[in-house]
Design an enzyme around this catalytic site. Structure first.
Site, PDB file in Angstrom:
ATOM      1  N   GLY A  74     -50.235 -87.061   5.588  1.00 37.25           N
ATOM      2  CA  GLY A  74     -50.595 -88.466   5.442  1.00 37.25           C
ATOM      3  C   GLY A  74     -49.371 -89.351   5.463  1.00 37.25           C
ATOM      4  CD  GLU A  90     -48.050 -91.343   8.694  1.00 34.55           C
ATOM      5  OE1 GLU A  90     -47.536 -90.207   8.650  1.00 34.55           O
ATOM      6  OE2 GLU A  90     -47.370 -92.382   8.677  1.00 34.55           O
ATOM      7  CD  GLU A  94     -46.971 -86.367   7.400  1.00 34.37           C
ATOM      8  OE1 GLU A  94     -46.123 -86.924   6.711  1.00 34.37           O
ATOM      9  OE2 GLU A  94     -48.023 -85.886   6.925  1.00 34.37           O
ATOM     10  N   PRO A 111     -53.605 -95.302 -11.982  1.00 32.86           N
ATOM     11  CG  PRO A 111     -53.829 -97.094 -13.469  1.00 32.86           C
ATOM     12  CD  PRO A 111     -54.608 -95.963 -12.858  1.00 32.86           C
ATOM     13  CD  GLU A 144     -43.490 -73.385   5.715  1.00 30.42           C
ATOM     14  OE1 GLU A 144     -44.072 -72.283   5.764  1.00 30.42           O
ATOM     15  OE2 GLU A 144     -42.611 -73.677   4.867  1.00 30.42           O
TER      16      GLU A 144
END
Length: 264
Positions: A74, A90, A94, A111, A144
């Protein structure tokens, strides 16, 4: 009349509004949960079903925070793209995997979930055929890329951020899909036995147990029409003993998608 009032004019409300009055997140990333079912033939004397396992794709992070730890692929959404576009971009950057099959899972905003600040993440998921992940390769900020069994991921593997929670939620979602749709067809040949279908379902939903599976899937009114027997050109039923000592009837999925209810 809109906020501009007459053409070329700006209303007092629009002039008074300022985005600076509101605190904005420090970033809005997309996280992607990619599941697949792997298949491995058993090396046994007797005929038996192959080994199937539900796996999830993870990347090993290169940089802070959580450098060296496994995480979901991500990254941050850019102002010029939608969050869905960010997820597909993404994923490709990736892992080299096409993200065209993604479904929206939910938003994660507890939070402190990210040490970089107030980070609100949108998660996506997909259950895809194994061949779609065969070309996976580490790139960008991923050191990886690997496939891990779902039990290992949820019960033993340490993950970055709140990715255990995201994976658990996605796992529940694909279990629901497996039980309430014909998604199992993605992981079966065009013609299959009911034992093969049952195994695929149990691989995703281990708790699934239905002693009367054959009768219910072929004769229950709300499920009639999902499957049909495979027959030869003369109309005779076709069977297979690839994974059993005795020939078993072959079936195939139709295009019928039933609207099932918890009350039926």
């Amino acid at each position: 009349m809109n906020e501009h009032g007459k053409q070329g004019e700006i209303s007092p409300e629009a002039q008074a509004y300022s985005a600076k009055k509101y605190r904005t997140p420090d970033g809005v990333p997309a996280d992607i949960v990619m599941f697949t079912l792997t298949k491995k033939e058993r090396k046994t004397v007797t005929k038996t079903l192959p080994i199937r396992e539900l796996k999830v794709m993870l990347i090993r992070r290169k940089s802070w925070p959580f450098a060296g730890m496994w995480a979901l692929p991500g990254g941050f959404c850019q102002e010029s793209e939608s969050i869905y576009d960010a997820a597909t971009r993404e994923l490709k950057e990736e892992t080299g995997v096409d993200g065209g099959h993604l479904e929206y899972l939910g938003v994660y905003s507890t939070p402190g979930r990210d040490p970089r600040g107030w980070i609100i993440s949108h998660a996506f998921f997909a259950l895809v055929e194994e061949w779609m992940l065969e070309s996976r390769q580490a790139a960008d900020d991923a050191g990886e890329v690997g496939l891990f069994g779902i039990e290992e991921v949820l019960n033993g593997l340490e993950l970055a951020f709140d990715h255990h929670e995201i994976i658990r939620d996605a796992y529940l979602r694909i279990q629901q899909q497996m039980l309430h749709s014909t998604i199992a067809r993605q992981f079966l040949p065009e013609q299959f036995t009911l034992s093969e279908l049952y195994q695929v379902i149990q691989t995703v939903v281990p708790e699934f147990s239905e002693p009367n599976f054959i009768r219910k899937i072929t004769s229950t009114r709300s499920r009639q029409g999902i499957l049909e027997e495979v027959r030869d050109k003369d109309g005779k039923p076709l069977s297979s003993n690839q994974y059993s000592q005795r020939p078993a009837q072959l079936y195939k999925f139709t295009d019928y998608e039933p609207l099932l209810s918890i009350y039926t």
